[in-house]
Design an enzyme around this catalytic site. Structure first.
Site, PDB file in Angstrom:
ATOM      1  N   CYS A   1      71.868  28.490  30.782  1.00 24.24           N
ATOM      2  CA  CYS A   1      71.591  27.669  31.951  1.00 24.24           C
ATOM      3  C   CYS A   1      70.464  26.682  31.665  1.00 24.24           C
ATOM      4  O   CYS A   1      69.940  26.604  30.554  1.00 24.24           O
ATOM      5  CB  CYS A   1      71.190  28.561  33.127  1.00 24.24           C
ATOM      6  SG  CYS A   1      72.319  29.930  33.415  1.00 24.24           S
TER       7      CYS A   1
ATOM      8  N   ASP B   1      72.754  40.251  34.220  1.00 21.29           N
ATOM      9  CA  ASP B   1      71.462  40.597  33.620  1.00 21.29           C
ATOM     10  C   ASP B   1      70.267  40.024  34.364  1.00 21.29           C
ATOM     11  O   ASP B   1      69.146  40.506  34.212  1.00 21.29           O
ATOM     12  CB  ASP B   1      71.423  40.173  32.150  1.00 21.29           C
ATOM     13  CG  ASP B   1      71.823  38.717  31.935  1.00 21.29           C
ATOM     14  OD1 ASP B   1      72.200  38.032  32.915  1.00 21.29           O
ATOM     15  OD2 ASP B   1      71.788  38.260  30.775  1.00 21.29           O
TER      16      ASP B   1
ATOM     17  N   GLY C   1      75.162  31.843  12.206  1.00 20.09           N
ATOM     18  CA  GLY C   1      74.456  32.585  11.169  1.00 20.09           C
ATOM     19  C   GLY C   1      72.993  32.211  11.047  1.00 20.09           C
ATOM     20  O   GLY C   1      72.338  32.575  10.062  1.00 20.09           O
TER      21      GLY C   1
END
Length: 632
Positions: free
Chosen positions: A2, A100, A364
């Site tokens: 966000c 969350d 990665g």
């Protein structure tokens, strides 16, 4: 993922206009196309733009705690939120959503600022406690998610996920910090301890601020640190088992999403390792995305294709060429501050490609910093060994003299380009490594800058903060200190800024499983031989992944996500090189020597020197200053 923005009156609380907060949030609409919200109370305003990843319909923000005491706007993901919810529920907390965000509210009310130690994730959030009349600003351990702040003339502190959010406020001044120009020309980006605009600050990674009405603004406080002071013991096989456990956990935790998920795949060790562990963790084919170049020596698509075929992924690729320079103005808009890591160009393209297929992509990033995968780290390790046996009184006269007389042979094979090595050896370890990391060394910048700018800059040099970081590192060796500085200085300022802005620009959430903090803390304990051995870096990581990846992926020379700027500026972009060194915006600034600028372009185009990186720096600087319309 966000965008957040808001205002907080540290002194006397004053009314907050919700339209001002909404305008700041609207400048961040690209970060959150799925929803928006604003909440204000006397002395505070919080705003949010939402990209829905988890609990797609049930977690609107700003979010209030169940008891109404606390309100939060949050950018990021908490990977262990389900475990935290269960613990908090056992202690009496009640939850109304499945996401969350509400977990952070409950954790704050249970543990205060100590809640940060329990959060595993990437985040920047602002939490207002109505009982304490305080604003809690926090940023994750590595600085994956950004947070900009500025004090305004009305006594309020403004904050936003990106600089453009602050600039949307009418009281923001637009004046260049000249020391940011020194920093930018040294590093190719404006590091986290500075901002291109005077008065703007970035909350450092692993720090928080706790602000209260009626009190002077409190400075940032560190809540997490990485230490290289311990050494793991045991056989290589045992260390490999522990490493693989941490890598699997990092990948698995970042595969939790209620939307389509995939991965970036360059064909290098790090992204290939992530894809291998994703394929192991899920029966469905992994969606992978790669970017190539129309210059053969910079193109890695064949390696990416081989890895994709090996794991049976749903693979997609795209080629970047100079005709994609139309994306340059888009890059300038995305980054706000000048940003000259040219790999942002293909990174933006791979993010756009990924967004066509998924909403979340794993990368990665972080392994080179944590496991010593950069060439400069290996060179520094060998240089430190030399410094250990050659007395300082001998090093400076011998290597300093060689560095001054040795020609700068950009055209020569790498083995014959020893000038920078001699210059580095003549200095202390931290100064030498700062030279290796920089785009332009101090003497190169001195030639480039005009006399007026040198007077304004005074005694300040960009390397001073890097050297301070290395000298103060919790480390046992020069290699430790170098990796520490890469994690604390280079990574948040360059690598994580690049992936955050480019992914958010297209509404994509990027996650970095190799930056799982437990994995990095473990990597920091590895003996030197498990990090660097001869000319090989990331030793234990590569050994561990031998069961998954072929040797021609693991042990081929490191290529990196490099862009063929040198060829472009001698071909399709030669006219652009000549234009930029005559730019009215740059020349009128008084920062640069006009004759030196013109010489840079002609020497590069003729092939006498490789000045591509500095030409790119100048190009990005000019376009950024023009777009921001900054005053000197």
């Amino acid at each position: 993922m966000c965008g957040i923005a808001g205002l907080f009156h540290c002194g006397t609380p004053k009314p907050v206009d919700p339209e001002r907060v909404r305008t700041m949030c609207d400048a961040l609409a690209h970060r959150g196309p799925d929803g928006s919200g604003v909440w204000t109370e006397h002395g505070v305003g919080l705003g949010h733009r939402r990209l829905s990843i988890i609990d797609l319909e049930g977690s609107p923000q700003p979010m209030h705690s169940a008891n109404g005491r606390a309100v939060i706007v949050f950018n990021g993901e908490i990977y262990n939120y389900r475990e935290l919810r269960r613990e908090l529920e056992r202690e009496g907390a009640r939850f109304r959503t499945e996401g969350d965000t509400e977990t952070i509210l409950a954790a704050w009310q249970r543990w205060g600022t100590g809640c940060l130690d329990r959060l595993d994730g990437m985040f920047a959030f602002a939490l207002y406690d109505r009982d304490r009349r305080s604003l809690f600003l926090a940023r994750d351990r590595f600085g994956v998610k950004p947070l900009f702040t500025a004090m305004l003339s009305d006594g309020s502190l403004a904050f936003a996920s990106e600089l453009k959010g602050l600039l949307a406020h009418p009281l923001m001044r637009r004046q260049v910090d000249p020391l940011a120009i020194e920093d930018y020309m040294a590093w190719g980006y404006v590091p986290d301890h500075r901002a291109i605009i005077s008065g703007v600050e970035k909350l450092p990674a692993g720090h928080f601020r706790l602000l209260e009405h009626g009190r002077d603004p409190a400075p940032p406080r560190q809540w997490w640190e990485i230490s290289f002071t311990e050494r793991a013991r045991g056989r290589e096989a045992d260390l490999s088992v522990e490493l693989l456990h941490h890598m699997r956990a990092g990948v698995a935790s970042r595969m939790v999403a209620d939307v389509p998920l995939g991965a970036f795949l360059s064909g290098g060790v790090d992204s290939s390792s992530v894809v291998a562990l994703m394929a192991e963790a899920d029966r469905a084919p992994v969606t992978t995305c790669s970017i190539g170049f129309d210059v053969a020596e910079a193109d890695e698509t064949a390696h990416a294709r081989a890895v994709a075929a090996h794991f049976g992924t749903d693979h997609h690729e795209r080629v970047v060429s100079p005709d994609r320079m139309a994306d340059l103005d888009r890059l300038v808009e995305i980054f706000d501050e000048p940003f000259a890591d040219a790999s942002a160009l293909p990174t933006l393209q791979v993010c756009a490609l990924a967004r066509e297929h998924v909403t979340v992509a794993l990368s990665g990033d972080g392994a080179d910093e944590a496991f010593a995968g950069y060439r400069r780290q290996m060179f520094h390790h060998r240089e430190e060994q030399l410094r250990g046996v050659i007395p300082p009184l001998l090093r400076e006269p011998v290597f300093g003299a060689l560095g001054r007389v040795w020609p700068k042979a950009d055209w020569a094979p790498r083995a014959f380009r020893a000038k920078s090595t001699f210059q580095s050896l003549a200095e202390g370890g931290a100064a030498g490594y700062a030279r290796a990391v920089s785009v332009l060394a101090p003497e190169q910048r001195d030639r480039l800058f005009g006399e007026g700018f040198k007077r304004i800059r005074g005694v300040y040099r960009a390397e001073q903060e890097w050297i301070r970081t290395m000298d103060g590192a919790p480390a046992r060796s020069g290699l430790d200190a170098a990796q520490y500085a890469d994690l604390k200085f280079w990574m948040p300022g360059d690598i994580l800024t690049k992936i955050d802005r480019t992914s958010m620009a297209v509404g994509l959430e990027a996650r970095e499983p190799l930056l799982d903090y437990r994995l990095v803390e473990f990597a920091a304990t590895l003996p030197h031989r498990q990090r660097v051995r001869g000319r090989q870096g990331k030793v234990l990581l590569k050994r561990t992944m031998e069961r998954y990846l072929p040797d021609d992926i693991l042990y081929r020379p490191k290529q990196g996500f490099s862009v063929p700027l040198a060829q472009w500026f001698r071909g399709t972009l030669a006219d652009e090189a000549r234009r930029i060194v005559r730019s009215e915006r740059l020349l009128q600034s008084g920062w640069f020597d006009q004759t030196v600028l013109a010489d840079l372009a002609e020497k590069h185009i003729s092939g006498r020197s490789d000045n591509a990186r500095v030409l790119w720096q100048l190009l990005m600087l000019e376009k950024s200053l023009t777009r921001l319309d900054l005053a000197r």
